[in-house]
Structure formats: structure tokens, C-alpha cells
Design a protein around this motif. Structure first.
Motif, PDB file in Angstrom:
ATOM      1  N   THR A   1     -38.135 -62.732  28.432  1.00 27.44           N
ATOM      2  CA  THR A   1     -37.417 -63.505  27.503  1.00 27.44           C
ATOM      3  C   THR A   1     -38.764 -64.403  27.006  1.00 27.44           C
ATOM      4  O   THR A   1     -38.171 -64.697  25.499  1.00 27.44           O
ATOM      5  CB  THR A   1     -36.172 -63.917  28.293  1.00 27.44           C
ATOM      6  OG1 THR A   1     -36.026 -63.365  29.254  1.00 27.44           O
ATOM      7  CG2 THR A   1     -35.937 -64.771  27.550  1.00 27.44           C
ATOM      8  N   VAL A   2     -39.442 -64.786  27.512  1.00 24.10           N
ATOM      9  CA  VAL A   2     -40.070 -65.660  26.444  1.00 24.10           C
ATOM     10  C   VAL A   2     -40.603 -65.261  25.468  1.00 24.10           C
ATOM     11  O   VAL A   2     -41.579 -65.854  24.310  1.00 24.10           O
ATOM     12  CB  VAL A   2     -41.279 -66.806  27.762  1.00 24.10           C
ATOM     13  CG1 VAL A   2     -41.864 -66.974  27.493  1.00 24.10           C
ATOM     14  CG2 VAL A   2     -40.258 -67.243  28.829  1.00 24.10           C
TER      15      VAL A   2
ATOM     16  N   LEU B   1     -47.602 -58.176  27.133  1.00 22.32           N
ATOM     17  CA  LEU B   1     -47.586 -59.250  25.968  1.00 22.32           C
ATOM     18  C   LEU B   1     -47.151 -59.015  25.286  1.00 22.32           C
ATOM     19  O   LEU B   1     -46.173 -60.322  24.471  1.00 22.32           O
ATOM     20  CB  LEU B   1     -48.427 -60.165  26.276  1.00 22.32           C
ATOM     21  CG  LEU B   1     -48.952 -61.508  25.424  1.00 22.32           C
ATOM     22  CD1 LEU B   1     -48.377 -62.439  26.422  1.00 22.32           C
ATOM     23  CD2 LEU B   1     -50.257 -61.630  24.942  1.00 22.32           C
TER      24      LEU B   1
ATOM     25  N   MET C   1     -33.392 -62.849  43.166  1.00 18.07           N
ATOM     26  CA  MET C   1     -33.711 -63.628  42.817  1.00 18.07           C
ATOM     27  C   MET C   1     -35.713 -63.706  42.336  1.00 18.07           C
ATOM     28  O   MET C   1     -35.931 -63.951  40.802  1.00 18.07           O
ATOM     29  CB  MET C   1     -34.493 -64.836  44.268  1.00 18.07           C
ATOM     30  CG  MET C   1     -34.125 -65.833  44.316  1.00 18.07           C
ATOM     31  SD  MET C   1     -34.897 -66.809  45.806  1.00 18.07           S
ATOM     32  CE  MET C   1     -33.284 -67.044  46.680  1.00 18.07           C
ATOM     33  N   TYR C   2     -35.849 -62.289  42.946  1.00 14.06           N
ATOM     34  CA  TYR C   2     -37.110 -61.711  42.805  1.00 14.06           C
ATOM     35  C   TYR C   2     -37.058 -60.845  41.274  1.00 14.06           C
ATOM     36  O   TYR C   2     -37.692 -61.740  40.148  1.00 14.06           O
ATOM     37  CB  TYR C   2     -37.543 -60.944  43.593  1.00 14.06           C
ATOM     38  CG  TYR C   2     -38.973 -60.357  43.455  1.00 14.06           C
ATOM     39  CD1 TYR C   2     -40.146 -60.716  43.825  1.00 14.06           C
ATOM     40  CD2 TYR C   2     -39.597 -59.333  41.691  1.00 14.06           C
ATOM     41  CE1 TYR C   2     -41.354 -60.333  43.664  1.00 14.06           C
ATOM     42  CE2 TYR C   2     -40.769 -59.206  41.676  1.00 14.06           C
ATOM     43  CZ  TYR C   2     -41.921 -59.148  42.360  1.00 14.06           C
ATOM     44  OH  TYR C   2     -43.015 -59.202  42.706  1.00 14.06           O
TER      45      TYR C   2
ATOM     46  N   VAL D   1     -38.208 -63.755  33.416  1.00 16.01           N
ATOM     47  CA  VAL D   1     -38.239 -65.003  32.676  1.00 16.01           C
ATOM     48  C   VAL D   1     -39.203 -64.652  31.666  1.00 16.01           C
ATOM     49  O   VAL D   1     -39.512 -65.000  30.341  1.00 16.01           O
ATOM     50  CB  VAL D   1     -38.364 -66.358  33.750  1.00 16.01           C
ATOM     51  CG1 VAL D   1     -39.416 -67.699  32.463  1.00 16.01           C
ATOM     52  CG2 VAL D   1     -37.657 -66.665  34.002  1.00 16.01           C
TER      53      VAL D   1
ATOM     54  N   THR E   1     -37.999 -64.536  22.944  1.00 20.82           N
ATOM     55  CA  THR E   1     -38.229 -65.377  22.212  1.00 20.82           C
ATOM     56  C   THR E   1     -39.248 -66.709  21.167  1.00 20.82           C
ATOM     57  O   THR E   1     -39.161 -66.765  19.832  1.00 20.82           O
ATOM     58  CB  THR E   1     -37.658 -67.065  22.483  1.00 20.82           C
ATOM     59  OG1 THR E   1     -38.799 -67.450  23.717  1.00 20.82           O
ATOM     60  CG2 THR E   1     -36.391 -66.472  23.664  1.00 20.82           C
ATOM     61  N   VAL E   2     -40.332 -66.215  21.893  1.00 22.87           N
ATOM     62  CA  VAL E   2     -41.612 -66.222  20.897  1.00 22.87           C
ATOM     63  C   VAL E   2     -42.029 -66.079  19.817  1.00 22.87           C
ATOM     64  O   VAL E   2     -42.026 -66.234  18.592  1.00 22.87           O
ATOM     65  CB  VAL E   2     -43.329 -66.716  21.911  1.00 22.87           C
ATOM     66  CG1 VAL E   2     -44.803 -66.788  20.953  1.00 22.87           C
ATOM     67  CG2 VAL E   2     -42.648 -68.088  22.875  1.00 22.87           C
ATOM     68  N   TRP E   3     -42.061 -64.416  19.943  1.00 19.28           N
ATOM     69  CA  TRP E   3     -41.989 -63.467  18.659  1.00 19.28           C
ATOM     70  C   TRP E   3     -40.807 -63.702  18.249  1.00 19.28           C
ATOM     71  O   TRP E   3     -41.211 -63.208  16.847  1.00 19.28           O
ATOM     72  CB  TRP E   3     -42.857 -62.018  19.385  1.00 19.28           C
ATOM     73  CG  TRP E   3     -44.144 -62.225  19.987  1.00 19.28           C
ATOM     74  CD1 TRP E   3     -44.355 -61.972  20.973  1.00 19.28           C
ATOM     75  CD2 TRP E   3     -45.481 -62.286  19.090  1.00 19.28           C
ATOM     76  NE1 TRP E   3     -45.379 -62.306  21.412  1.00 19.28           N
ATOM     77  CE2 TRP E   3     -46.450 -62.226  20.162  1.00 19.28           C
ATOM     78  CE3 TRP E   3     -45.904 -62.561  18.115  1.00 19.28           C
ATOM     79  CZ2 TRP E   3     -47.518 -62.777  19.026  1.00 19.28           C
ATOM     80  CZ3 TRP E   3     -47.068 -62.605  17.127  1.00 19.28           C
ATOM     81  CH2 TRP E   3     -48.165 -62.674  18.392  1.00 19.28           C
TER      82      TRP E   3
ATOM     83  N   THR F   1     -27.580 -61.327  24.028  1.00 21.52           N
ATOM     84  CA  THR F   1     -27.984 -62.467  23.609  1.00 21.52           C
ATOM     85  C   THR F   1     -29.207 -62.147  22.691  1.00 21.52           C
ATOM     86  O   THR F   1     -28.686 -63.052  21.409  1.00 21.52           O
ATOM     87  CB  THR F   1     -28.993 -63.013  24.863  1.00 21.52           C
ATOM     88  OG1 THR F   1     -28.088 -63.190  25.548  1.00 21.52           O
ATOM     89  CG2 THR F   1     -29.141 -64.775  23.926  1.00 21.52           C
ATOM     90  N   PHE F   2     -29.620 -60.966  22.521  1.00 26.22           N
ATOM     91  CA  PHE F   2     -30.734 -60.763  21.677  1.00 26.22           C
ATOM     92  C   PHE F   2     -30.374 -59.228  20.711  1.00 26.22           C
ATOM     93  O   PHE F   2     -31.553 -59.111  19.564  1.00 26.22           O
ATOM     94  CB  PHE F   2     -31.662 -60.674  21.674  1.00 26.22           C
ATOM     95  CG  PHE F   2     -32.172 -61.717  22.720  1.00 26.22           C
ATOM     96  CD1 PHE F   2     -33.260 -62.679  21.648  1.00 26.22           C
ATOM     97  CD2 PHE F   2     -32.304 -61.920  24.085  1.00 26.22           C
ATOM     98  CE1 PHE F   2     -33.688 -64.081  22.903  1.00 26.22           C
ATOM     99  CE2 PHE F   2     -32.966 -62.515  24.571  1.00 26.22           C
ATOM    100  CZ  PHE F   2     -33.663 -64.032  23.889  1.00 26.22           C
TER     101      PHE F   2
ATOM    102  N   GLY G   1     -36.448 -64.262  38.026  1.00 27.90           N
ATOM    103  CA  GLY G   1     -38.200 -64.772  38.290  1.00 27.90           C
ATOM    104  C   GLY G   1     -38.865 -64.218  37.127  1.00 27.90           C
ATOM    105  O   GLY G   1     -38.863 -64.169  35.800  1.00 27.90           O
TER     106      GLY G   1
END
Lengths: 267, 267
Positions: A38-39, A194, A28-29, A35, A42-44, A133-134, A32
Motif C-alpha cells: 500500500t505504501v 519495491l 494480523m500478520y 502495509v 501510494t508513493v508511486w 480503493t485504488f 501487517g
């Protein structure tokens, strides 16, 4: 020395067994915090696509490689949170460590080394999924793979000692959260966590090269995705060693003062 | 208190909140520390946006000031959750692990209501303030004024968003009845919530689908931002209301199932 080695072996086994016992919780950790990259990715990727496929010197495939290796580096450089010290000190839990003849640093360090094992196993399916996926552009040679194998441990050592040192502030005040947040924000922006530091303004890149943060994030990533020469790799590992040992000396000194300040709370 | 004038649900919740608030008011310095932490988080978020828009003018159909609205809503809803929801859910997990949940279950009031209003961290409201300022700033920059209907719609949408996230937390926390050790769950939920920082339209299809229907951050964060910036209208608010009803119902059913199967950990 042999005693310390044996201690480390036992300590890391406890880490392995703890995570194995609670593997669902560990997974789970892991999900968590996956994400987060992945964020960023996807943004870049969206930014790169809007500009015809590249941003800075990174193509979308290289960005994917950067953030997928990021996940492995992140798993490897997990360290004891500075927030944990407040909990230890307030609850009097430190007493148990202090009554042992061995420095608590070794206990924690060994535990975190051991807990990498289960994390790495759980990381594999996640990395496969992200790669499918990427579609990363990643073809490291043997030198880069070898360098990476050393650099992720160097990165872990730097980050572990740094966060440990910060945690000691809790001996003086239990309201250090603002300080921790500043350091964490600094790490986020100046480590390549980041975004690769090349995409930052020039002065930020200058600043980052004088701080320890990027040696525990961006450096190991760059080694594996093939942006560094063999000479850079060796030099970088040397700088990691310098940071880890330098901060280690500071830690040893601060620890002496911290422990004098300490009066047990609770039992 | 005699049964005759035992309070209704709203009054019961209000009384609990009041006690919690008064309790926290004792620690006023925490307000400033929280404010500093909120500002650091805001600063980091603004830097991230500035970096992205340093390389592009348009991210998935959003300009920089428009995207600030999403970020503001993300901070605002996150603040609401950390003030009202997360502390209660933490306490619930703790109670299940310690066996002290019986104290709540044996009371004559509705158990779901009770476990949802026992704790409040009012200083986290600093994020609600900061988030609101960011949203207003964004709207004024984009359209020069804040419309009355957009504001009303926004309040409805943001209330729905907070309720949806509460429902997800409750559903997840109820699993504590089955799997006692779920401290990493907090990490998981907070990790996923981070994805809401960017509008869901930025993400690739599979992730957008997950964030719309499974963990509907789309309705919790993106929709309120779209409402206040006049990108969408009444129909989408209707959808948000419908999703809210579905999630509240599911959360209620899961909770009832949970306490029916709960046997107590201490006994």
C-alpha cells in the motif's frame, strides 16, 4: 513416490489446521505486511500523478494492478525464513527432524504449501478492499490466468529453495544476519518488490535478469497484468523451473556438508 | 536492599538499563554486525528515495533533501523503539505465555514500570546514530544550519514520538492477557511503522487519517521532521504533546485493566 505424496498431503493439512486455529493471528500478520505494498502503491501513484498520470510505461491504474497482484504473489511466495535456522540449531530443535527418515525439506515445503490455503481465504477481502480503493486496470485473458496459476507456484518454489539454501549458512555461523540483510535488500530492489524493474536504471535491469529474485515476484505479476506475450510466459515458467531445480541441486549438495557440521545443541 | 532506601522509579529504570547494557557489552562483535545491518537498511532507503526522485522533483510537497529528514527520523525513532520498547514487549508476551509474569507482578514496584524497563538491546542504538546523522545532513543541506529553537523543538517532538509508539506497543501487548498467541502482533506493528518512512501527507485521506489519529505515526515521525526543517512551529508541538498525554493515559488504563483481569497462565 506415493509415500511422498501422502506425506505432502498430511504435511499441508497440518499447515492448514495450524493457521485455521490461529486465524486471528494469521490475519494480523496479513494486515501487517499489506502495509508494504500500500505504501509503495501510494508513493508511486503520487509520483505518477505529479507527472500527468504515468510513470515509465505504467499508468496509475496499471500501478494499482501491479501492487494488488503483488499482494497475492507475496502471500503465495511466503517461505521459511533463513533466520529460523539459527533458532532451530541453537535450540537443538533440528534433532527431531533429523531423527525422521524423511528429509526436513519435505516437511517444511509441505507445511508452507498447506498454509497457503487459509492465507488465500483471508487475502480475498483485503484484495477487494484494495481494488475498490485504488481501481486497478486489470483484464487478463485465459492464457494469462492459466500462466499465472502456474507461475505463482514457480515463484514460490524458487523463493523457497533460495531462502532454504541461505538458511543453511547458520550451520557454519550463527551471525549470518548481515548476510541475510544483504540478500533481503537485494531481493527488495532487484525482484520488482519495491518497484517494477522497468522504473530502474538500465544496468539494474540487466543485473536483475541474471538473478533469481525477479522470477518469484515480478514475473508472475507481469503475467497476470498482461505485459507478457504467451511465448514470454512459457519461457519464463521454464526459467523458473531451471532456477528452482538448479538451486535445488545446490541445496542437496550443501545439505550433505551442513549436516556433517552439525552437532546437536540442547535436547 | 532495605525498604528505606528502595529506589524511586527513575533510579529503578536506570539500574535495569545499566544491567541490561552491561550484559550486552559482553558481545561487542554484535555492534559491528548491527552497524552493517543499519548501513544496509540506510542504503536501501536511500536507493528508494533516489528512485522516486529520479521520476519527480516533488512528492506531496516535499523535495528530496527535505524528505531525507523524514527518513532520518523514521530510522531514529525505529532505533529507539527497537532498543528500549520492543525487547521489553517481547519479554512481556513471553512471560504471559509461560506464566512467569507473576515474578514481575508480585514485586513492590509499579508493574507497568517494571515490565517496561527489564530489557534493553543497546546495539540497536546504531540506528539512532545513523538516523541522527541523516537528519542533521538533511537540515544542513536544506537551510545551511541547525537552529537552536528548531533543535529544542525537535528533541521534544521526538521524545513525544517515542512515547506515543511505546504506548501503542503496550496497549497492543496487553492484549496478550486475553489472546495468548500474539507473535504476529510484532509483524503487524512493525509493518504499520514502515508506513512512517514517507511523510503522511503523501497518503490518501483515509490512510492519512488512520496514521494521524489511530496509529499516530504523523505525530511520531512526520511532526519531528517538520519541526527540524522549520516547516511548523510551537502550535504543532503543543498538539503532539496533547496526543502524547492522551496515549499515555489510555495505555495506563489498558494496562491496569489488563493486570486486574490477569489470572496467570501457569496455574
Amino acid at each position: 513416490m506415493t509415500y511422498l505424496l501422502r506425506y505432502y498431503r498430511a504435511g499441508s493439512r497440518i499447515g492448514v489446521l495450524r493457521d485455521l486455529q490461529y486465524r486471528g493471528s494469521t490475519f494480523m500478520y496479513l494486515v501487517g505486511f499489506l502495509v508494504e505494498p500500500t505504501v509503495y502503491l501510494t508513493v508511486w501513484t503520487a509520483v505518477a500523478n505529479a507527472q500527468g498520470g504515468t510513470v515509465g510505461t505504467y499508468s496509475t491504474g496499471e500501478l494499482a494492478a501491479y501492487y494488488i497482484v503483488w499482494t497475492l504473489v507475496r502471500v503465495m511466495n511466503l517461505a521459511y525464513t533463513p533466520y529460523g535456522w539459527e533458532w532451530r540449531i541453537r535450540g537443538g530443535r533440528l534433532n527431531e527432524f533429523l531423527s525422521q527418515p524423511i528429509h526436513p525439506f519435505h516437511r517444511d515445503f509441505a507445511f508452507f504449501i498447506g498454509s497457503k490455503v487459509i492465507w488465500l481465504i483471508l487475502w480475498v477481502p483485503v484484495a477487494l478492499l484494495l481494488s475498490l480503493t485504488f481501481k486497478p486496470t486489470l483484464s487478463p485473458n485465459l492464457i494469462e490466468i492459466g500462466g499465472f496459476a502456474v507461475a505463482i507456484w514457480g515463484g514460490f518454489a524458487v523463493r523457497f529453495v533460495l531462502l532454504y539454501l541461505m538458511g543453511l549458512v547458520s550451520f557454519w555461523t550463527t551471525r549470518a544476519s548481515a548476510l541475510f540483510e544483504i540478500i533481503m535488500a537485494g531481493e527488495l530492489l532487484l525482484s520488482g518488490r519495491l518497484v517494477p524493474i522497468e522504473l530502474m536504471p538500465e544496468w539494474v535491469q540487466q543485473l536483475a535478469s541474471w538473478l533469481p529474485f525477479k522470477w518469484s515476484f515480478q514475473f508472475p505479476i507481469e503475467v497476470l497484468i498482461g505485459r507478457l506475450s504467451p511465448g514470454d510466459i512459457v519461457a519464463g515458467i521454464g526459467i523458473q523451473l531451471l532456477w528452482a531445480s538448479g538451486l535445488g541441486v545446490v541445496l542437496a549438495v550443501v545439505w550433505r556438508f551442513a549436516i556433517k557440521r552439525y552437532a546437536a545443541v540442547g535436547g | 536492599m532495605t525498604p528505606r532506601d528502595s529506589p524511586g522509579p527513575a533510579r529503578l529504570a536506570f539500574l535495569h538499563f545499566r544491567i541490561g547494557a552491561l550484559n550486552e557489552m559482553q558481545y561487542r562483535a554484535n555492534f559491528f554486525i548491527q552497524m552493517v545491518n543499519s548501513m544496509i537498511a540506510l542504503g536501501t532507503a536511500l536507493v528508494a528515495i533516489a528512485l522516486v526522485y529520479g521520476h519527480t522533483d516533488d512528492l506531496g510537497g516535499w523535495t528530496q533533501p527535505e524528505l531525507l529528514a523524514v527518513m532520518g527520523v523514521h530510522i531514529l525513532v525505529g532505533g529507539l523503539v527497537r532498543t528500549f520498547v520492543q525487547p521489553n514487549m517481547n519479554r512481556l508476551m513471553e512471560d504471559v505465555a509461560q506464566g512467569t509474569l507473576d515474578y514481575a507482578l508480585t514485586r513492590p514496584a509499579d508493574s507497568q514500570l517494571l515490565v517496561s524497563v527489564r530489557e534493553i538491546s543497546i546495539w540497536q542504538l546504531t540506528d539512532v546514530i545513523v538516523g541522527t546523522v541523516v537528519v542533521v545532513w538533511s537540515v544542513v543541506t536544506v537551510s545551511g544550519r541547525v537552529g537552536i529553537y528548531a533543535t529544542l523543538g525537535f528533541v521534544v517532538a521526538i521524545t513525544c514520538g517515542a512515547i506515543i509508539i511505546y504506548s501503542i506497543w503496550l496497549i497492543a501487548t496487553t492484549s496478550a492477557f486475553k489472546v495468548v498467541r500474539i507473535d504476529n502482533l510484532v509483524q503487524l506493528l512493525n509493518g504499520i511503522y514502515e508506513a512512517g518512512r514517507w511523510p503522511v501527507t503523501v497518503y490518501p485521506g483515509w490512510l492519512r487519517g488512520t496514521l494521524t489519529f489511530v496509529i499516530p505515526l504523523a505525530f511520531a515521525v512526520t511532526v519531528p521532521a517538520e519541526v527540524i526543517s522549520n516547516r511548523i512551529g510551537v502550535i504543532e508541538i503543543g498538539w503532539a504533546l496533547l496526543v502524547t498525554v492522551v496515549f499515555v493515559t489510555v495505555a495506563r488504563l489498558v494496562w491496569l485493566w489488563g493486570i486486574k483481569n490477569y489470572t496467570g497462565a501457569s496455574a
